[in-house]
Design an enzyme around this catalytic site. Structure first.
Site, mmCIF file in Angstrom:
data_model
loop_
_atom_site.group_PDB
_atom_site.id
_atom_site.type_symbol
_atom_site.label_atom_id
_atom_site.label_comp_id
_atom_site.label_asym_id
_atom_site.label_seq_id
_atom_site.Cartn_x
_atom_site.Cartn_y
_atom_site.Cartn_z
ATOM 1 C CB THR A 33 -0.853 0.086 1.221
ATOM 2 O OG1 THR A 33 -1.729 -1.284 1.345
ATOM 3 C CG2 THR A 33 -1.763 1.243 1.365
ATOM 4 N NE ARG A 48 -8.846 -7.535 2.468
ATOM 5 C CZ ARG A 48 -8.052 -6.770 2.545
ATOM 6 N NH1 ARG A 48 -7.385 -5.889 1.499
ATOM 7 N NH2 ARG A 48 -7.009 -6.563 3.503
ATOM 8 C CB VAL A 49 -13.148 -3.402 1.021
ATOM 9 C CG1 VAL A 49 -12.885 -1.945 1.274
ATOM 10 C CG2 VAL A 49 -14.084 -3.230 -0.601
ATOM 11 N N GLY A 89 -4.765 -5.095 6.629
ATOM 12 C CA GLY A 89 -5.940 -4.303 6.710
ATOM 13 C C GLY A 89 -7.116 -4.604 7.848
HETATM 14 N N1 GLY Z 1 -3.649 -2.267 3.843
HETATM 15 C C1 GLY Z 1 -3.987 -2.554 2.617
HETATM 16 C C2 GLY Z 1 -5.023 -3.962 2.785
HETATM 17 O O1 GLY Z 1 -5.003 -4.609 3.791
HETATM 18 O O2 GLY Z 1 -5.799 -3.850 1.865
#
Ligand code: GLY
Length: 408
Positions: A239, A267-268, A293
């Site tokens: 990221t 998936r977010v 995340g």
């Molecule tokens: N931090 C990025 C994700 O888990 O999508």
């Protein structure tokens, strides 16, 4: 002058009593503690390590009066455009179906606005789309097909985000699971063997060798094969976050990602979640996250950090406290926590900053770093809560240590 948290809280309570609890200025009180790594120079930008190459241009823009959010977006657009960064934008590693889905958000401190997009396909610069959501809609967050259609409507080009290289790594990932699904050679393959046919270490050695052979079959260049196999066995999260603060004390932040490699479609992660992947409050400062995340969403990481600073913690203390909440969520169980990776980027509105991470390194010998520009561009190691390196998740849990050592 150093003001301890206790002193600060005492001052804040007295302040709130004398000024009245609803005094809006009371919401922006921060302590003036400084710490190693805080130059106090303005303007200043901090970002994830993959922003380093783009900081010079963005810093020049910021120093010449450019908007703080536009400066931060200049940094994160770099990896979004770079087909070789497999964690962001074009060339990001795809979901389990081979489709790249991107997440991003931004917060503009001076106008106290936010925009966000999640699960967007076919549009490379989702960070800029999140800004367009902020500027051109009455919403904060758009997802999926609606976000893509909005992006096209406001002028972003549709393009295939799956580069040949990322597609080959995804194919290799499918291949790796071929003993558990119908991808890859089946029972008829002369190399097929029952899972318990050999000792684990021999099986793994063979698996590594075969994955490298398959990488060669797929046309992955020899110097990229080990890295590709590594990305199959240890799916990376990657990221980029960037926060920017100018000489007027205006602050903004943004975060963008392709999320977890081989994730379930839809998936977010934390990156587009305002308050998790990024949070900016003009009264206090800005924070952002890279890493696991799911874990970050559960502690509302970026928001927790900003609120910690508002209550008087230094950037480093604010980040560390948030990391400890992740540790708490697993009752200090290191067998689980070693699969969690988290780095926070913290910038207070007086220019004090910190980069903190759960683990020292993301791989043995590869420490987490943050990129900083305050007139001098540099990379700095993060301050880690725990010594050693994390292991990516979902893991290949039974790779014997001696095989892993040989492979690396
Ligand atoms: N931090 C990025 C994700 O888990 O999508």
């Amino acid at each position: 002058m150093t003001v301890s948290r206790r002193d600060f809280l005492g001052t804040a309570v007295v302040g709130s009593l004398s000024l009245g609890l609803l005094d809006p200025k009371g919401y922006g009180r921060v302590s003036k503690t400084n710490e190693a790594g805080s130059s106090g120079k303005l303007p200043i930008m901090i970002s994830a390590h993959n922003g380093l190459a783009y900081l010079d241009d963005a810093y020049a823009f910021l120093a010449s009066g450019g908007d703080t959010l536009d400066a931060a977006l200049r940094v994160v657009k770099g990896p979004e455009d770079d087909p070789n960064d497999t964690s962001v934008g074009l060339g990001g590693l795809p979901n389990e179906e081979g489709v790249v889905e991107l997440d991003a958000c931004c917060m503009h401190g001076p106008t106290r606005r936010a925009g966000s997009v999640g699960g967007v396909r076919n549009i490379k610069n989702v960070s800029l789309v999140s800004k367009a959501v902020m500027n051109h809609t009455g919403h904060v967050m758009l997802v999926g097909e609606g976000a893509e259609r909005f992006a096209v409507a406001v002028g972003f080009p549709r393009e295939n985000l799956l580069t040949d290289h990322s597609r080959k790594i995804w194919l290799l990932w499918k291949e790796y699971h071929s003993t558990q699904d119908w991808w890859g050679p089946g029972l008829a393959d002369p190399h097929w063997q029952a899972p318990d046919a050999k000792p684990q270490s021999e099986l793994w050695q063979e698996r590594f060798r075969r994955l490298e052979e398959h990488a060669a079959d797929f046309g992955i260049a020899p110097e990229l094969r080990q890295e590709a196999v590594h990305k199959v066995l240890f799916p990376p999260t990657g990221t980029i976050h960037c926060s920017a603060l100018n000489t007027k004390g205006e602050v903004s932040g943004c975060t963008t990602t392709s999320g977890l490699a081989y994730k379930l479609p839809g998936r977010v992660g934390d990156s587009p979640v305002i308050g998790a992947g990024c949070y900016t409050d003009q009264d206090v400062g800005s924070a952002g996250a890279t890493g696991s995340g799911e874990e970050n969403i559960k502690v509302a990481g970026a928001h927790t950090i900003v609120e910690n600073m508002r209550r008087g913690m230094s950037p480093q203390e604010a980040g560390m406290d948030t990391l400890k909440r992740i540790v708490r969520n697993y009752n200090n169980d290191m067998n689980k926590l070693r699969f969690v990776d988290m780095t926070y980027y913290v910038l207070r509105k007086d220019g004090a900053y910190a980069g903190v991470s759960l683990w020292e390194s993301y791989e043995p010998g590869k420490p987490h770093t943050i990129a900083v520009h305050d007139g001098t561009k540099r990379s700095e190691k993060t301050v880690a809560l725990l010594p050693g390196a994390s292991v990516d998740f979902p893991a290949t849990p039974r790779v014997p240590a001696e095989v892993m050592k040989e492979f690396k």
